[in-house]
Design an enzyme around this catalytic site. Structure first.
Site, PDB file in Angstrom:
ATOM      1  N   HIS A   1     -21.319 -18.685   4.454  1.00  0.00           N
ATOM      2  CA  HIS A   1     -20.512 -19.814   3.994  1.00  0.00           C
ATOM      3  C   HIS A   1     -21.469 -20.927   3.559  1.00  0.00           C
ATOM      4  O   HIS A   1     -22.474 -21.185   4.227  1.00  0.00           O
ATOM      5  CB  HIS A   1     -19.603 -20.299   5.122  1.00  0.00           C
ATOM      6  CG  HIS A   1     -18.656 -21.372   4.717  1.00  0.00           C
ATOM      7  ND1 HIS A   1     -19.045 -22.688   4.559  1.00  0.00           N
ATOM      8  CD2 HIS A   1     -17.332 -21.338   4.434  1.00  0.00           C
ATOM      9  CE1 HIS A   1     -18.008 -23.411   4.198  1.00  0.00           C
ATOM     10  NE2 HIS A   1     -16.949 -22.616   4.111  1.00  0.00           N
TER      11      HIS A   1
ATOM     12  N   ASP B   1     -21.599 -24.146   3.729  1.00  0.00           N
ATOM     13  CA  ASP B   1     -21.948 -25.160   4.735  1.00  0.00           C
ATOM     14  C   ASP B   1     -22.881 -24.591   5.796  1.00  0.00           C
ATOM     15  O   ASP B   1     -23.781 -25.276   6.283  1.00  0.00           O
ATOM     16  CB  ASP B   1     -20.690 -25.715   5.406  1.00  0.00           C
ATOM     17  CG  ASP B   1     -19.822 -26.506   4.444  1.00  0.00           C
ATOM     18  OD1 ASP B   1     -20.367 -27.081   3.484  1.00  0.00           O
ATOM     19  OD2 ASP B   1     -18.588 -26.541   4.648  1.00  0.00           O
ATOM     20  N   LYS B   2     -22.675 -23.341   6.152  1.00  0.00           N
ATOM     21  CA  LYS B   2     -23.530 -22.723   7.169  1.00  0.00           C
ATOM     22  C   LYS B   2     -24.919 -22.389   6.615  1.00  0.00           C
ATOM     23  O   LYS B   2     -25.905 -22.391   7.359  1.00  0.00           O
ATOM     24  CB  LYS B   2     -22.860 -21.461   7.724  1.00  0.00           C
ATOM     25  CG  LYS B   2     -21.790 -21.786   8.748  1.00  0.00           C
ATOM     26  CD  LYS B   2     -22.425 -22.369   9.981  1.00  0.00           C
ATOM     27  CE  LYS B   2     -21.544 -23.349  10.681  1.00  0.00           C
ATOM     28  NZ  LYS B   2     -22.260 -24.238  11.587  1.00  0.00           N
TER      29      LYS B   2
ATOM     30  N   GLU C   1     -30.968 -33.144   6.376  1.00  0.00           N
ATOM     31  CA  GLU C   1     -29.691 -32.732   5.790  1.00  0.00           C
ATOM     32  C   GLU C   1     -29.970 -31.853   4.565  1.00  0.00           C
ATOM     33  O   GLU C   1     -30.952 -32.065   3.850  1.00  0.00           O
ATOM     34  CB  GLU C   1     -28.877 -33.950   5.343  1.00  0.00           C
ATOM     35  CG  GLU C   1     -28.845 -35.093   6.333  1.00  0.00           C
ATOM     36  CD  GLU C   1     -27.984 -34.827   7.536  1.00  0.00           C
ATOM     37  OE1 GLU C   1     -27.169 -33.884   7.479  1.00  0.00           O
ATOM     38  OE2 GLU C   1     -28.109 -35.557   8.536  1.00  0.00           O
TER      39      GLU C   1
ATOM     40  N   GLU D   1     -35.171 -37.711   7.431  1.00  0.00           N
ATOM     41  CA  GLU D   1     -36.268 -38.462   8.031  1.00  0.00           C
ATOM     42  C   GLU D   1     -37.002 -37.565   9.021  1.00  0.00           C
ATOM     43  O   GLU D   1     -36.361 -36.978   9.901  1.00  0.00           O
ATOM     44  CB  GLU D   1     -35.745 -39.706   8.756  1.00  0.00           C
ATOM     45  CG  GLU D   1     -34.996 -40.682   7.863  1.00  0.00           C
ATOM     46  CD  GLU D   1     -33.580 -40.237   7.566  1.00  0.00           C
ATOM     47  OE1 GLU D   1     -33.195 -40.275   6.376  1.00  0.00           O
ATOM     48  OE2 GLU D   1     -32.878 -39.831   8.502  1.00  0.00           O
TER      49      GLU D   1
ATOM     50  N   LYS E   1     -14.634 -16.041   5.976  1.00  0.00           N
ATOM     51  CA  LYS E   1     -13.974 -16.852   6.999  1.00  0.00           C
ATOM     52  C   LYS E   1     -13.034 -15.974   7.805  1.00  0.00           C
ATOM     53  O   LYS E   1     -12.581 -14.928   7.344  1.00  0.00           O
ATOM     54  CB  LYS E   1     -13.138 -17.971   6.364  1.00  0.00           C
ATOM     55  CG  LYS E   1     -13.885 -19.073   5.666  1.00  0.00           C
ATOM     56  CD  LYS E   1     -12.887 -20.136   5.193  1.00  0.00           C
ATOM     57  CE  LYS E   1     -13.590 -21.340   4.593  1.00  0.00           C
ATOM     58  NZ  LYS E   1     -12.604 -22.390   4.202  1.00  0.00           N
TER      59      LYS E   1
ATOM     60  N   PHE F   1     -11.896 -12.186  -4.148  1.00  0.00           N
ATOM     61  CA  PHE F   1     -12.861 -13.151  -3.618  1.00  0.00           C
ATOM     62  C   PHE F   1     -14.264 -12.655  -3.967  1.00  0.00           C
ATOM     63  O   PHE F   1     -15.104 -12.437  -3.119  1.00  0.00           O
ATOM     64  CB  PHE F   1     -12.672 -13.292  -2.109  1.00  0.00           C
ATOM     65  CG  PHE F   1     -13.498 -14.372  -1.442  1.00  0.00           C
ATOM     66  CD1 PHE F   1     -14.231 -15.294  -2.175  1.00  0.00           C
ATOM     67  CD2 PHE F   1     -13.547 -14.455  -0.057  1.00  0.00           C
ATOM     68  CE1 PHE F   1     -14.982 -16.274  -1.546  1.00  0.00           C
ATOM     69  CE2 PHE F   1     -14.289 -15.434   0.584  1.00  0.00           C
ATOM     70  CZ  PHE F   1     -15.014 -16.344  -0.161  1.00  0.00           C
TER      71      PHE F   1
ATOM     72  N   ASP G   1     -18.393 -23.183  -4.091  1.00  0.00           N
ATOM     73  CA  ASP G   1     -18.121 -24.369  -3.267  1.00  0.00           C
ATOM     74  C   ASP G   1     -19.450 -24.937  -2.789  1.00  0.00           C
ATOM     75  O   ASP G   1     -20.228 -24.228  -2.150  1.00  0.00           O
ATOM     76  CB  ASP G   1     -17.238 -23.977  -2.069  1.00  0.00           C
ATOM     77  CG  ASP G   1     -16.806 -25.169  -1.241  1.00  0.00           C
ATOM     78  OD1 ASP G   1     -16.933 -26.313  -1.719  1.00  0.00           O
ATOM     79  OD2 ASP G   1     -16.344 -24.953  -0.108  1.00  0.00           O
ATOM     80  N   ALA G   2     -19.706 -26.202  -3.067  1.00  0.00           N
ATOM     81  CA  ALA G   2     -20.945 -26.825  -2.593  1.00  0.00           C
ATOM     82  C   ALA G   2     -21.004 -26.803  -1.075  1.00  0.00           C
ATOM     83  O   ALA G   2     -19.983 -26.897  -0.396  1.00  0.00           O
ATOM     84  CB  ALA G   2     -21.035 -28.266  -3.099  1.00  0.00           C
TER      85      ALA G   2
ATOM     86  N   ARG H   1     -20.742 -30.016   8.122  1.00  0.00           N
ATOM     87  CA  ARG H   1     -19.317 -30.075   7.769  1.00  0.00           C
ATOM     88  C   ARG H   1     -18.457 -29.112   8.576  1.00  0.00           C
ATOM     89  O   ARG H   1     -17.245 -29.030   8.354  1.00  0.00           O
ATOM     90  CB  ARG H   1     -19.116 -29.773   6.274  1.00  0.00           C
ATOM     91  CG  ARG H   1     -19.389 -30.949   5.390  1.00  0.00           C
ATOM     92  CD  ARG H   1     -18.614 -30.881   4.090  1.00  0.00           C
ATOM     93  NE  ARG H   1     -18.890 -29.674   3.312  1.00  0.00           N
ATOM     94  CZ  ARG H   1     -18.581 -29.555   2.025  1.00  0.00           C
ATOM     95  NH1 ARG H   1     -17.987 -30.557   1.396  1.00  0.00           N
ATOM     96  NH2 ARG H   1     -18.858 -28.451   1.365  1.00  0.00           N
ATOM     97  N   LYS H   2     -19.040 -28.392   9.515  1.00  0.00           N
ATOM     98  CA  LYS H   2     -18.262 -27.424  10.283  1.00  0.00           C
ATOM     99  C   LYS H   2     -18.381 -27.714  11.781  1.00  0.00           C
ATOM    100  O   LYS H   2     -18.619 -26.817  12.589  1.00  0.00           O
ATOM    101  CB  LYS H   2     -18.747 -25.999   9.958  1.00  0.00           C
ATOM    102  CG  LYS H   2     -18.318 -25.528   8.564  1.00  0.00           C
ATOM    103  CD  LYS H   2     -16.815 -25.334   8.504  1.00  0.00           C
ATOM    104  CE  LYS H   2     -16.350 -24.913   7.111  1.00  0.00           C
ATOM    105  NZ  LYS H   2     -16.339 -26.051   6.174  1.00  0.00           N
TER     106      LYS H   2
ATOM    107  N   LYS I   1     -31.015 -31.902  13.634  1.00  0.00           N
ATOM    108  CA  LYS I   1     -31.372 -33.047  14.477  1.00  0.00           C
ATOM    109  C   LYS I   1     -32.187 -32.601  15.680  1.00  0.00           C
ATOM    110  O   LYS I   1     -31.796 -31.676  16.394  1.00  0.00           O
ATOM    111  CB  LYS I   1     -30.108 -33.757  14.969  1.00  0.00           C
ATOM    112  CG  LYS I   1     -29.262 -34.343  13.856  1.00  0.00           C
ATOM    113  CD  LYS I   1     -28.002 -34.988  14.414  1.00  0.00           C
ATOM    114  CE  LYS I   1     -27.139 -35.568  13.298  1.00  0.00           C
ATOM    115  NZ  LYS I   1     -25.881 -36.156  13.832  1.00  0.00           N
TER     116      LYS I   1
ATOM    117  N   LYS J   1     -31.669 -36.964  19.463  1.00  0.00           N
ATOM    118  CA  LYS J   1     -30.364 -37.362  18.939  1.00  0.00           C
ATOM    119  C   LYS J   1     -29.291 -36.855  19.895  1.00  0.00           C
ATOM    120  O   LYS J   1     -29.040 -35.651  19.987  1.00  0.00           O
ATOM    121  CB  LYS J   1     -30.127 -36.790  17.543  1.00  0.00           C
ATOM    122  CG  LYS J   1     -30.790 -37.561  16.412  1.00  0.00           C
ATOM    123  CD  LYS J   1     -32.276 -37.350  16.377  1.00  0.00           C
ATOM    124  CE  LYS J   1     -32.898 -37.970  15.120  1.00  0.00           C
ATOM    125  NZ  LYS J   1     -34.377 -37.857  15.155  1.00  0.00           N
TER     126      LYS J   1
ATOM    127  N   ASP K   1     -26.197 -36.930  19.714  1.00  0.00           N
ATOM    128  CA  ASP K   1     -25.126 -36.171  19.067  1.00  0.00           C
ATOM    129  C   ASP K   1     -25.242 -34.698  19.417  1.00  0.00           C
ATOM    130  O   ASP K   1     -24.238 -34.012  19.655  1.00  0.00           O
ATOM    131  CB  ASP K   1     -25.214 -36.307  17.542  1.00  0.00           C
ATOM    132  CG  ASP K   1     -24.580 -37.582  17.027  1.00  0.00           C
ATOM    133  OD1 ASP K   1     -23.801 -38.198  17.772  1.00  0.00           O
ATOM    134  OD2 ASP K   1     -24.871 -37.951  15.880  1.00  0.00           O
TER     135      ASP K   1
END
Length: 382
Positions: free
Chosen positions: A16, A18-19, A45, A58, A163, A227, A235-236, A241-242, A262, A266, A268
């Site tokens: 995918h 995003d992955k 990123e 960074e 998916k 598909f 899809d960018a 995003r997941k 990260k 961090k 997060d």
């Protein structure tokens, strides 16, 4: 009595878009952790689209890292290795825009404080052997099976993107049956009937427990039809995003911060891992059947500004006792978390697909249940 309801969660494959970005970001982090003489500060990123990749962020590190080389190796390993896929790791363009970490942030981290403010959650429950919610547990297994069938050539017509989503009916608060299963798999040109039959047999029925499938369970296999065109061409992709796929499939709350790319200063990332560790040990210790733990931090401050425990009425002792025990047993400062979970090792690329929690195929320290006895003693149980 708990009411009956249906709850759904989704997962996506490593292909995918995003992955792809999550894995590139984490591969760069891992390389800095391998090579740097001092703990690096990394926040990377990734953006991917047809034929090119952008890496920005960074980094403060004395390691010499070939970012473009990592990007290409990662894309090829995922399976994007030909132009017809819209992304070929051997030939795609790579743009790198990385600067050093801002000195104001660095100052807070160097003093042992959190790298940012924010709140993080951890969750565990008794629905599965991994103490994960059943919908995300089974959704991840479907997407891992898609990747396995593609890589082994068992289903040689599969392409990297895909998916899965499962909806589970709960009765009296417990998983009872699958109401629907959705699998969308990128593929070479192939007869639709063959595709549906082979995915049902080799993926869905291969993975999901037969006792939770019945004649009313609805299978949706590539419900839009063809598909063939997928991945970054269709899809960018973007890092981070997941986040619901990465955590509990929506069953537990999420603080909002993404993980991939990260370093563990961090919170997060690192505090979310610690809260999973905490919640899983609470459930494994028999203190509750469901447990959600929230922690919050202020940037540059060592100790959390709050810790909150929610057991949804399933606790065997008071929630207040559990909260006090957590503070007693677990080190909750950013440095304490890093040391407790050994987070300065290059383990992060493996997290980038199929979830950060409840994994059985890799050995993540936050999945250990080695604090069970300490927690029981802290609340006064033997």
């Amino acid at each position: 009595m708990p009411r009956n309801y249906v709850f759904a969660s989704e997962s996506v494959t490593e292909g995918h878009p995003d992955k792809v970005c999550d894995r590139i970001s984490d591969a760069i982090l891992d390389e800095h952790l391998r090579k740097a003489s001092q703990p690096p500060r990394v926040a990377v990123e990734t953006l991917v689209k047809t034929g090119f990749v952008v890496v920005a962020g960074e980094v403060s590190s004395d390691a010499q890292v070939d970012v473009a080389g990592i990007v290409r190796r990662t894309i090829l390993d995922i399976g994007y290795d030909r132009a017809e896929y819209g992304l070929d790791g051997a030939n795609c363009g790579v743009l790198v825009a990385i600067e050093r970490q801002a000195p104001e942030i660095a100052q807070g981290v160097q003093n042992g404080g959190a790298g940012d403010q924010g709140m993080m959650f951890g969750y565990a429950c008794r629905e599965t052997e991994t103490l994960m919610p059943a919908p995300i547990h089974w959704a991840h297994r479907l997407t891992r099976r898609l990747a396995e069938a593609r890589r082994s050539k068992e289903l040689p017509w599969l392409r990297p993107d895909g998916k899965a989503q499962v909806a589970i009916e709960y009765r009296d608060g417990r998983p009872y049956r699958f109401t629907s299963v959705v699998v969308s798999a990128q593929h070479d040109p192939i007869d639709r009937g063959k595709l549906e039959k082979e995915i049902e047999e080799a993926v869905i029925r291969h993975v999901l427990p037969a006792e939770m499938l019945d004649e009313e369970t609805k299978f949706w296999i590539n419900p839009t039809g063809s598909f063939v065109e997928g991945g970054p061409k269709a899809d960018a992709g973007l890092t981070g995003r997941k986040i619901i796929v990465d955590t509990y499939g929506g069953m537990g709350r999420h603080g909002g911060g993404a993980f991939s790319g990260k370093d563990p200063t961090k919170v997060d990332r690192s505090a979310a891992y610690m809260m999973r560790y905490v919640a899983k040990n609470v459930v494994a210790a028999g203190l509750a059947d469901r447990c959600e733990v929230q922690v919050a931090y202020a940037i540059g401050v060592r100790e959390p500004v709050s810790v909150h425990v929610e057991t949804f009425g399933t606790a065997k002792v008071d929630d207040e006792k559990i909260e006090r025990a957590i503070r007693e047993v677990f080190a909750l400062s950013p440095q304490g978390i890093i040391e407790s979970l050994q987070l300065l090792r290059p383990i992060y690329e493996k997290t980038a697909a199929y979830g950060h929690f409840g994994r059985e195929d890799v050995d993540f320290p936050w999945e250990a249940t080695d604090k069970v006895q300490a927690l029981r003693e802290a609340v006064g149980l033997r």
